[in-house]
Design an enzyme around this catalytic site. Structure first.
Site, PDB file in Angstrom:
ATOM      1  N   ASP A  58      42.706  34.495  31.667  1.00 41.45           N
ATOM      2  CA  ASP A  58      41.909  35.545  32.299  1.00 41.45           C
ATOM      3  C   ASP A  58      42.836  36.301  33.240  1.00 41.45           C
ATOM      4  O   ASP A  58      43.211  35.794  34.306  1.00 41.45           O
ATOM      5  CB  ASP A  58      40.732  34.941  33.065  1.00 41.45           C
ATOM      6  CG  ASP A  58      39.858  36.008  33.718  1.00 41.45           C
ATOM      7  OD1 ASP A  58      40.187  37.208  33.611  1.00 41.45           O
ATOM      8  OD2 ASP A  58      38.839  35.636  34.334  1.00 41.45           O
ATOM      9  N   TYR A 154      39.744  54.908  35.886  1.00 44.11           N
ATOM     10  CA  TYR A 154      40.601  54.473  34.790  1.00 44.11           C
ATOM     11  C   TYR A 154      41.890  55.297  34.755  1.00 44.11           C
ATOM     12  O   TYR A 154      42.994  54.752  34.626  1.00 44.11           O
ATOM     13  CB  TYR A 154      39.844  54.624  33.471  1.00 44.11           C
ATOM     14  CG  TYR A 154      40.612  54.207  32.248  1.00 44.11           C
ATOM     15  CD1 TYR A 154      40.774  52.864  31.928  1.00 44.11           C
ATOM     16  CD2 TYR A 154      41.173  55.158  31.393  1.00 44.11           C
ATOM     17  CE1 TYR A 154      41.462  52.470  30.785  1.00 44.11           C
ATOM     18  CE2 TYR A 154      41.870  54.780  30.257  1.00 44.11           C
ATOM     19  CZ  TYR A 154      42.010  53.430  29.960  1.00 44.11           C
ATOM     20  OH  TYR A 154      42.706  53.054  28.840  1.00 44.11           O
TER      21      TYR A 154
END
Length: 253
Positions: A58, A154
């Protein structure tokens, strides 16, 4: 001497390498002669393919860099793979919010995954890459340089990756490590295909977005993989600090 196609040239790590662009890059690297360690948060349901070894990581975890290194070392011990010759920093998340909707916690999560995790992984693996005179390829985006509503978080993360790419290229050059980035345009990943399927007329929606691209089509994951594999391979041995658009001419139009 330049390695011949298909010859073994070491191992590569591809973060987020179990689907979409990441998986296409992993498979492209195998075809080029690398053995690949691909990271993902969950084990894929289907085999990734010969020459690709999965490790569960992760990358939102601050300890992810150590987990990647430990996973690569375990695969090397068990499988006898070659030295680390390439790192592809691909994992990331979209952040689709208007500026008026930006949220502090969500922004920090995006920047942590899309920027900080790659920087820390680069720091941890740079010495190993230096031993093999290897390459780092960061997956950026056209949105780092093209304005579009609703993606400022983003876009900011990908702009930061571009800046990190050129800075790292200069800093790591004395180690013999090259650092470049690929900036994809809209690519027919499962995410984009799902978005198209949700449109009232999917064919018309695809034609509309493709019409903004000089090459008149969306990218495939293989298109992006071709650019990334080139930058990871000895054929690009004198290229560092480059941000290579793979967008069908979108940004130059």
């Amino acid at each position: 001497m330049t390695e011949t196609l298909g010859s073994a040239i070491g191992s590569a790590i591809v973060t987020g390498g179990t689907s979409g662009i990441g998986l296409a890059i992993a498979r492209g690297l195998v075809a080029r002669g690398f053995t690949v360690v691909a990271t993902g948060r969950t084990r894929p349901a289907e085999p990734l393919g010969e020459g690709i070894h999965y490790i569960e990581v992760d990358h939102a975890d601050p300890a992810a860099a150590e987990a990647v290194l430990a996973g690569w070392e375990a695969v090397r011990k068990a499988r006898g793979i070659g030295p680390l010759a390439a790192l592809v920093n691909n994992v990331g998340r979209r952040h689709n919010d208007l500026i008026s909707e930006l949220d502090h916690e969500s922004l920090l999560e995006t920047l942590a995954l899309n920027v900080v995790s790659h920087m820390l992984l680069t720091r941890r693996l740079a010495p190993l890459l230096g031993e093999a005179h290897g390459a780092i390829v960061n997956i950026s985006s056209r949105l780092a340089v093209v304005g579009m509503p609703g993606v400022s978080g983003y876009a900011a993360s990908k702009g930061a990756m571009n800046a990190f790419t050129v800075a790292a290229a200069v800093e790591l050059a004395p180690l013999g490590v090259r650092v470049n980035a690929v900036a994809p345009g809209m690519t027919k990943t499962p995410l984009i295909e799902a978005w198209l399927a949700e449109q009232p007329d999917p064919a018309a929606a695809e034609a509309e977005v493709s019409g903004r691209v000089p090459l008149a089509r969306l990218a495939t994951p293989g298109d992006i993989a071709g650019a990334a594999v080139f930058l990871a391979s000895p054929e690009s041995g004198y290229i560092t600090g480059a941000i290579l658009p793979a967008d069908g001419g979108y940004t130059v139009s």
